[in-house]
Design a protein around this motif. Structure first.
Motif, PDB file in Angstrom:
ATOM      1  N   PHE A  29       0.709  -1.338  -0.043  1.00 29.62           N
ATOM      2  CA  PHE A  29       0.028  -0.145  -0.095  1.00 29.62           C
ATOM      3  C   PHE A  29       0.942   1.082  -0.086  1.00 29.62           C
ATOM      4  O   PHE A  29       2.059   1.461   0.844  1.00 29.62           O
ATOM      5  N   CYS A  30       0.769   2.106  -0.893  1.00 27.80           N
ATOM      6  CA  CYS A  30       1.499   3.206  -1.128  1.00 27.80           C
ATOM      7  C   CYS A  30       0.795   4.483  -1.262  1.00 27.80           C
ATOM      8  O   CYS A  30      -0.204   4.660  -1.232  1.00 27.80           O
ATOM      9  N   ILE A  31       1.526   5.640  -1.159  1.00 30.47           N
ATOM     10  CA  ILE A  31       1.122   6.945  -0.796  1.00 30.47           C
ATOM     11  C   ILE A  31      -0.074   7.397  -1.927  1.00 30.47           C
ATOM     12  O   ILE A  31      -1.028   8.146  -1.620  1.00 30.47           O
ATOM     13  N   GLU A  32       0.257   6.991  -3.351  1.00 30.24           N
ATOM     14  CA  GLU A  32      -0.490   7.604  -4.326  1.00 30.24           C
ATOM     15  C   GLU A  32      -2.020   6.739  -4.262  1.00 30.24           C
ATOM     16  O   GLU A  32      -2.806   6.944  -5.070  1.00 30.24           O
ATOM     17  N   HIS A  33      -2.019   5.584  -3.466  1.00 29.76           N
ATOM     18  CA  HIS A  33      -3.400   4.907  -3.375  1.00 29.76           C
ATOM     19  C   HIS A  33      -4.471   5.622  -2.641  1.00 29.76           C
ATOM     20  O   HIS A  33      -5.538   5.172  -2.568  1.00 29.76           O
ATOM     21  N   ILE A  34      -4.148   6.821  -2.058  1.00 26.04           N
ATOM     22  CA  ILE A  34      -5.048   7.495  -1.322  1.00 26.04           C
ATOM     23  C   ILE A  34      -5.126   9.044  -2.118  1.00 26.04           C
ATOM     24  O   ILE A  34      -4.468   9.588  -2.205  1.00 26.04           O
ATOM     25  N   ALA A  35      -6.530   9.180  -2.804  1.00 22.98           N
ATOM     26  CA  ALA A  35      -6.693  10.445  -3.487  1.00 22.98           C
ATOM     27  C   ALA A  35      -7.611  11.153  -2.889  1.00 22.98           C
ATOM     28  O   ALA A  35      -8.908  10.838  -2.337  1.00 22.98           O
ATOM     29  N   TRP A  36      -7.313  12.375  -2.292  1.00 25.22           N
ATOM     30  CA  TRP A  36      -8.242  13.258  -1.586  1.00 25.22           C
ATOM     31  C   TRP A  36      -8.890  14.277  -2.559  1.00 25.22           C
ATOM     32  O   TRP A  36      -8.246  15.004  -3.398  1.00 25.22           O
TER      33      TRP A  36
END
Length: 282
Positions: A29-36
């Motif tokens: 799981f990486c930082i780009e997997h969360i889109a705000w």
């Protein structure tokens, strides 16, 4: 200072090792997997904080899920398209599971049908955990004054029209990343992405009196030493990947390509201080 507990996070990270360890998220799981997808900052004063220490601001009603138009999109297979809803009722916050496949937990207890939230509690959507923080006032965003008037310059195009544009960098306290804004277009960056842009901006402004051909470059070796890497032994390829992620984030938001790379020189912003006079332009 750690975003959650206030302890020293060390190595420039936003969370201390204890707080980061408590968010035991899936491998890969990486930082780009969360889109705000909400516009910062929120007037509610409440945020979800991910494992990298980034605050995701909450409206009075925010949906978390895999769908691209939710308030916070989490691109992980254990997350349903419309997974859960966080909402404020007066001064109190609640989370409601939206019949997700893998459920929602608050401090390891199921959130069914709705659960009251306390600040600093851990909410787990499927397999992905966040801290919930509620504060009486919105998290402030303060300007970082780097350069307010710049002209875009591309490689081998030093005589192009010097149209004035504005670069603005801003970040909330707590080493949680920040916002880069170019002529009214804003993009939200992670702590290391924001630090990269800040370092490049500071360097090109500090060298404003040097020749346009060489000013502002930062070598990979310097970036390896200066940036808050999560990996213990970063190398030049980590710098390349970071620059690629920043370019992708900015281009997705409508920015031009603002980072120039040059063999043996390193990286620099394609934005030059407007108030300099270069003999190459005469």
């Amino acid at each position: 200072m750690c975003t959650v507990c206030g302890a020293d996070p060390q190595s420039g990270r936003a969370l201390c090792s204890d707080c980061a360890h408590r968010l035991d998220n899936p491998p890969g799981f990486c930082i780009e997997h969360i889109a705000w997808t909400e516009d910062p900052p929120s007037s509610s004063g409440a945020v979800l904080v991910d494992q990298w220490g980034r605050p995701h601001f909450l409206r009075d009603k925010t949906v978390v899920g895999r769908a691209p138009f939710t308030g916070i999109a989490v691109l992980e297979r254990s997350i349903s398209r419309q997974h859960a809803e966080l909402y404020r009722d007066g001064d109190n916050w609640h989370v409601r599971d939206l019949d997700s496949h893998n459920g929602t937990l608050v401090a390891d207890a199921p959130a069914e049908p709705s659960t009251a939230l306390e600040s600093d509690s851990i909410i787990t959507f499927g397999d992905v955990a966040f801290y919930f923080l509620a504060r009486p006032e919105p998290i402030p965003v303060g300007d970082i004054e780097i350069a307010t008037a710049v002209k875009p310059v591309r490689r081998n195009e030093h005589t192009e029209a010097k149209t004035s544009t504005t670069l603005r960098l801003a970040a909330p306290p707590g080493n949680v990343g920040g916002i880069a804004e170019l002529d009214g277009v804003a993009v939200r960056l992670s702590p290391i992405q924001f630090e990269l842009i800040t370092v490049l901006a500071e360097r090109i402004c500090a060298e404003a009196d040097q020749s346009i051909l060489v000013r502002g470059f930062v070598r990979s070796a310097e970036l390896i030493e200066m940036l808050p890497w999560d990996t213990p032994d970063p190398v030049a390829n980590n710098v390349k990947q970071l620059v690629r992620r920043v370019r992708t984030a900015m281009e997705s938001a409508g920015f031009l390509d603002v980072i120039e790379s040059r063999h043996r020189f390193g990286y620099r912003l394609r934005l030059m201080p407007q108030n300099t006079v270069d003999s190459e332009d005469n």
